[in-house]
Scaffold this motif. Structure first.
Motif, PDB file in Angstrom:
ATOM      1  N   ALA A  55       0.821  -1.205   0.000  1.00  0.00           N
ATOM      2  CA  ALA A  55       0.000   0.000   0.000  1.00  0.00           C
ATOM      3  C   ALA A  55       0.855   1.255   0.000  1.00  0.00           C
ATOM      4  N   LEU A  56       0.377   2.252  -0.638  1.00  0.00           N
ATOM      5  CA  LEU A  56       0.989   3.572  -0.610  1.00  0.00           C
ATOM      6  C   LEU A  56      -0.088   4.559  -0.201  1.00  0.00           C
ATOM      7  N   SER A  57       0.304   5.630   0.352  1.00  0.00           N
ATOM      8  CA  SER A  57      -0.689   6.667   0.592  1.00  0.00           C
ATOM      9  C   SER A  57      -0.135   7.993   0.128  1.00  0.00           C
ATOM     10  N   LEU A  58      -0.976   8.831  -0.337  1.00  0.00           N
ATOM     11  CA  LEU A  58      -0.560  10.109  -0.893  1.00  0.00           C
ATOM     12  C   LEU A  58      -1.565  11.171  -0.469  1.00  0.00           C
ATOM     13  N   ALA A 115      13.096   8.367  -1.196  1.00  0.00           N
ATOM     14  CA  ALA A 115      11.916   9.132  -1.597  1.00  0.00           C
ATOM     15  C   ALA A 115      11.175   9.616  -0.349  1.00  0.00           C
ATOM     16  N   ALA A 116      10.275  10.556  -0.571  1.00  0.00           N
ATOM     17  CA  ALA A 116       9.595  11.198   0.562  1.00  0.00           C
ATOM     18  C   ALA A 116       8.908  10.212   1.513  1.00  0.00           C
ATOM     19  N   PRO A 117       8.187   9.203   1.015  1.00  0.00           N
ATOM     20  CA  PRO A 117       7.517   8.309   1.968  1.00  0.00           C
ATOM     21  C   PRO A 117       8.501   7.580   2.887  1.00  0.00           C
ATOM     22  N   ARG A 133       9.727   2.962   0.122  1.00  0.00           N
ATOM     23  CA  ARG A 133       9.058   2.603   1.361  1.00  0.00           C
ATOM     24  C   ARG A 133       9.974   1.709   2.184  1.00  0.00           C
ATOM     25  N   LEU A 134      10.026   1.916   3.486  1.00  0.00           N
ATOM     26  CA  LEU A 134      10.894   1.112   4.348  1.00  0.00           C
ATOM     27  C   LEU A 134      10.078   0.018   5.027  1.00  0.00           C
ATOM     28  N   ASP A 135      10.618  -1.192   4.982  1.00  0.00           N
ATOM     29  CA  ASP A 135       9.961  -2.296   5.674  1.00  0.00           C
ATOM     30  C   ASP A 135      10.599  -2.575   7.023  1.00  0.00           C
ATOM     31  N   GLY A 184       3.636  15.023   0.025  1.00  0.00           N
ATOM     32  CA  GLY A 184       3.047  14.962   1.364  1.00  0.00           C
ATOM     33  C   GLY A 184       2.834  13.520   1.792  1.00  0.00           C
ATOM     34  N   VAL A 185       3.236  13.203   3.008  1.00  0.00           N
ATOM     35  CA  VAL A 185       3.113  11.834   3.505  1.00  0.00           C
ATOM     36  C   VAL A 185       2.622  11.863   4.942  1.00  0.00           C
ATOM     37  N   PRO A 186       1.511  11.228   5.249  1.00  0.00           N
ATOM     38  CA  PRO A 186       1.076  11.161   6.646  1.00  0.00           C
ATOM     39  C   PRO A 186       1.693   9.949   7.334  1.00  0.00           C
ATOM     40  N   VAL A 187       2.407  10.172   8.409  1.00  0.00           N
ATOM     41  CA  VAL A 187       2.976   9.067   9.189  1.00  0.00           C
ATOM     42  C   VAL A 187       2.797   9.396  10.662  1.00  0.00           C
ATOM     43  N   GLY A 188       2.242   8.478  11.403  1.00  0.00           N
ATOM     44  CA  GLY A 188       2.143   8.626  12.849  1.00  0.00           C
ATOM     45  C   GLY A 188       1.427   9.883  13.302  1.00  0.00           C
ATOM     46  N   GLY A 189       0.431  10.315  12.578  1.00  0.00           N
ATOM     47  CA  GLY A 189      -0.340  11.477  12.997  1.00  0.00           C
ATOM     48  C   GLY A 189       0.265  12.802  12.582  1.00  0.00           C
TER      49      GLY A 189
END
Lengths: 325, 397
Positions: free
Chosen positions: A152-155, A188-190, A255-257, A302-307
């Motif tokens: 999954a990716l989110s944008l 990358a940004a995410p 993306r980091l796993d 823009g990337v939402p992570v952890g609020g």
């Protein structure tokens, strides 16, 4: 007067999703009030339901919180007047189907999330500030072609409209092969947002500026400053300015796993455009990369992570070796 | 609501949490909300709200396409014994003094109720506490532990991991940590939603298939006395019972919520858990327990020239692969435990790792800290297990 700051938030979320099994629709309404109370350099916090009894709840909580306050430095809470930040509330979903057909991605599921946040701040002096914010996030789950799993990716977007999907879906559908080699590596940004959010970047985090690029004041009406920290409530956004780095060669980790940090190099495992790699990054090198405009990409994502909403460019980590997953 | 949907329920939650100590301010958190859910064959609707006024509930009902009926009668609350804060605060001080690092104490009370139909409701109240250091949760419970020195030592050890060895190494999981390993290796792969989506290490396998040596038996145990994931009733109102996941090395069962049970013809045994009123239920683990094996734990170390002994770990698994980050452990040299190590990760394919299991000890013990599972919102789970020895696995920095 005991200084206090009351933050009342009403957060509305809509989520629509579709996959081969059917469709889903979710609606949520959060109402929460956060009361911070300060007594000298001691402070305490209560999170309360923002319902019709809020006034009575706050009145009851104020003396109790002042009594149990513990040492700390909550900062200054003076609210300044300012126009409400109000983003338009509309969604343009017209281009979705076309973008999906063009990308020919093995999309497993799609979801769109729209969020509206109404915030009201009041302090002990009676000053008041209100904001309304909107955001749209798109989640794509797509399958690779090497037996690799769906992911999954989110944008997010600054305004509630769906962004162009072509590049995103091309990445989603790309083959995932283990890679090994050497040369320049980019984050990358995410992936960068994941790293910063885990708090393992150490001094590198100092390069972050609070707030959205276009937003000049915080919720308290204060001008945003480089390196400024808001300690009375959680930062909702952070950004790193765009630089001059053009798109380049080498793996770009999207993306980091896995992130493993223990004082030395930060060990990362992640997904790049063409495969899956493991790298080790020195925190000092990372700090240098984030601080140098020449090593930052030309556009922000823009990337939402952890609020927290991170607005970040791609970053060049320099030449290094990487191993296969 | 139930008429239109195959699975429908109304979920109510009210929580109170007090947090003291640590690096932040003292905090009290009070919340309450309701979630409405309806799942039909090709569509699902879910609405949640903190606004419990008639208007707020009306909006939530409209969002799921339902109408208000008669108010349900509130069922009798299944209650747990109250927690006494004073001895917990004393425990916090004692652990903090010995460990020398900030430690916080959270005392949580949670009231929950599920209504599947008018007159068919279940309500219960849980009370738990949690001690946490910056390195993570260190202890939890419904009563008081007695081993203050052990807790303090665990916190201190967690803060100073030395770099560990890398390469293909024989890996031995300590009692307790072995339960965490099986949470990732076996538990997630046997959650029925993963099985349905094909995102399971056991995709293509059937119940009864052999996936590990015969010494391995793994059970998901809901007993509240056995860990942070214990519960009597799950968040869908289903009575909790144990689920055998692997029996003698063979696949034995799946973890179901009501939806996957309806789709796959299984039985929901109390694994439908909601992280909060905002989260839809999903099949989740409770306390993953590895049954005792035949080996003396000391004998499982013998013959290992250079290996890794894992005492604390956390990880993830997805699509047949797993990673277990080692937060604290020991080097094994010449069959004996040597210097402390950490900061490495045991990784690989789930099926290969299970096949590499060489021995199961008879020394079953609990994992002292709760296992935070973040699949769809954080829930706490527990882990029990004996010493487990694996043939060389990939250990990376």
């Amino acid at each position: 007067v005991t200084p206090w700051l009351l933050r009342v938030e009403r957060r509305l979320t809509w989520r629509l999703e579709a996959d081969e099994t059917g469709t889903g629709r979710q609606v949520g309404e959060a109402r929460e009030a956060t009361l911070d109370v300060r007594r000298g350099r001691r402070w305490a916090r209560a999170v309360l339901p923002a319902d019709e009894a809020l006034e009575a709840r706050v009145a009851a909580a104020l003396p109790a919180l002042a009594a149990v306050a513990s040492p700390g430095a909550p900062g200054r809470w003076r609210l300044r007047p300012g126009a409400a930040v109000d983003w338009p509330d509309r969604v343009d979903a017209g281009g979705w189907a076309k973008a999906l057909r063009r990308a020919r991605a093995a999309v497993v599921s799609l979801a769109v999330e729209i969020e509206r946040v109404e915030t009201s701040l009041t302090d002990a002096r009676g000053a008041r500030r209100e904001t309304v914010r909107h955001g749209t996030r798109l989640h794509v789950v797509a399958a690779g072609d090497e037996g690799c799993q769906a992911f999954a990716l989110s944008l997010p977007t600054p305004a509630p409209r769906v962004p162009p999907l072509d590049a995103l879906l091309r990445f989603a559908a790309a083959p995932r092969r283990p890679l090994a080699g050497g040369g320049p590596v980019r984050l990358a940004a995410p992936a960068l947002a994941q790293l910063l959010d885990r708090g393992v970047a150490g001094p590198a985090s100092a390069a972050l500026l609070p707030g959205r690029p276009g937003e000049r004041v915080d919720d308290l009406g204060r001008p945003r400053r480089a390196g400024g920290r808001f300690v009375t409530f959680r930062e909702r956004a952070a950004h790193l300015p765009a630089g001059t780095l053009p798109p380049g060669e080498g793996p770009c980790v999207r993306r980091l796993d896995a992130i493993v940090a223990g004082g030395g190099p930060i060990r990362l495992a992640g997904v790049a455009e063409a495969g899956v790699v493991r790298i080790a990054v020195d925190p000092e090198d990372l700090r240098a990369a984030l601080a140098s405009p020449a090593r930052r990409g030309v556009s922000l994502e823009g990337v939402p992570v952890g609020g927290v909403d991170y607005f970040l460019p791609e970053v060049d980590l320099g030449a290094m070796s990487w191993t296969a997953w | 609501m139930a008429g239109r949907f195959a699975v429908a329920d109304v979920f109510f939650e009210a929580t109170r949490r007090l947090r003291l100590g640590g690096e932040g301010p003292p905090e009290v958190r009070v919340a309450r909300g309701v979630q409405l859910r309806g799942v039909a064959q090709r569509s699902a609707r879910l609405a949640w709200t903190h606004d419990l006024s008639a208007a707020g509930l009306g909006r939530a009902l409209a969002a799921v396409g339902a109408r208000a009926g008669a108010a349900p009668r509130w069922p009798a609350v299944r209650d747990e014994a109250p927690l006494d804060a004073a001895p917990l605060v004393a425990l916090l001080r004692a652990v903090r003094r010995r460990a020398g690092v900030p430690v916080s104490l959270s005392i949580l009370e949670r009231r929950r109720a599920v209504f599947r139909a008018p007159g068919e409701g279940v309500a219960w109240r849980e009370r738990t506490w949690l001690l946490e250091a910056a390195s993570g949760g260190v202890s939890f419970g419904r009563g008081l532990p007695v081993d203050v020195a052990g807790l303090a030592a665990a916190i201190a050890a967690a803060d100073a991991p030395a770099a560990g060895p890398c390469g293909r190494l024989t890996v031995v999981f300590a009692p307790g940590a072995s339960g965490v390993a099986m949470h990732e290796l076996v538990g997630h792969a046997l959650e029925a939603d993963h099985a349905l989506s094909g995102d399971s290490a056991f995709a293509g396998r059937a119940m009864g298939d052999e996936v590990a040596p015969g010494e391995l038996t793994v059970v998901d145990d809901p007993d509240p006395a056995r860990g942070a994931g214990g519960l009597h009733v799950d968040d869908e109102g289903c009575a909790a019972g144990p689920v055998v996941l692997v029996d003698g090395g063979r696949l034995a069962g799946l973890l179901h919520d009501r939806v996957t049970a309806a789709v796959m013809g299984g039985r929901a045994r109390g694994n439908g858990r909601r992280a909060s009123v905002r989260h839809e239920p999903a099949p989740r683990m409770r306390n993953v327990t590895v049954a005792a094996g035949p080996h003396d734990p000391g004998a499982l170390l013998s013959g290992i020239r250079d290996g890794l002994y894992v005492e604390r770990a956390s990880g993830w698994s997805r699509g047949g692969r797993f990673a277990l980050d080692v937060h604290a452990g020991r080097r094994i040299r010449a069959g004996a435990l040597a210097e402390p190590v950490g900061g490495v990760s045991v990784q690989g394919a789930v099926l290969e790792a299970l096949a590499a299991l060489e021995g199961v000890g008879r020394d079953v013990a609990p994992c002292l800290e709760p296992v935070r599972c973040g699949k769809r919102g954080d829930v706490l789970t527990g882990a029990w297990g004996p010493t487990l020895r694996f043939a060389p696995l990939e250990v990376v920095a």
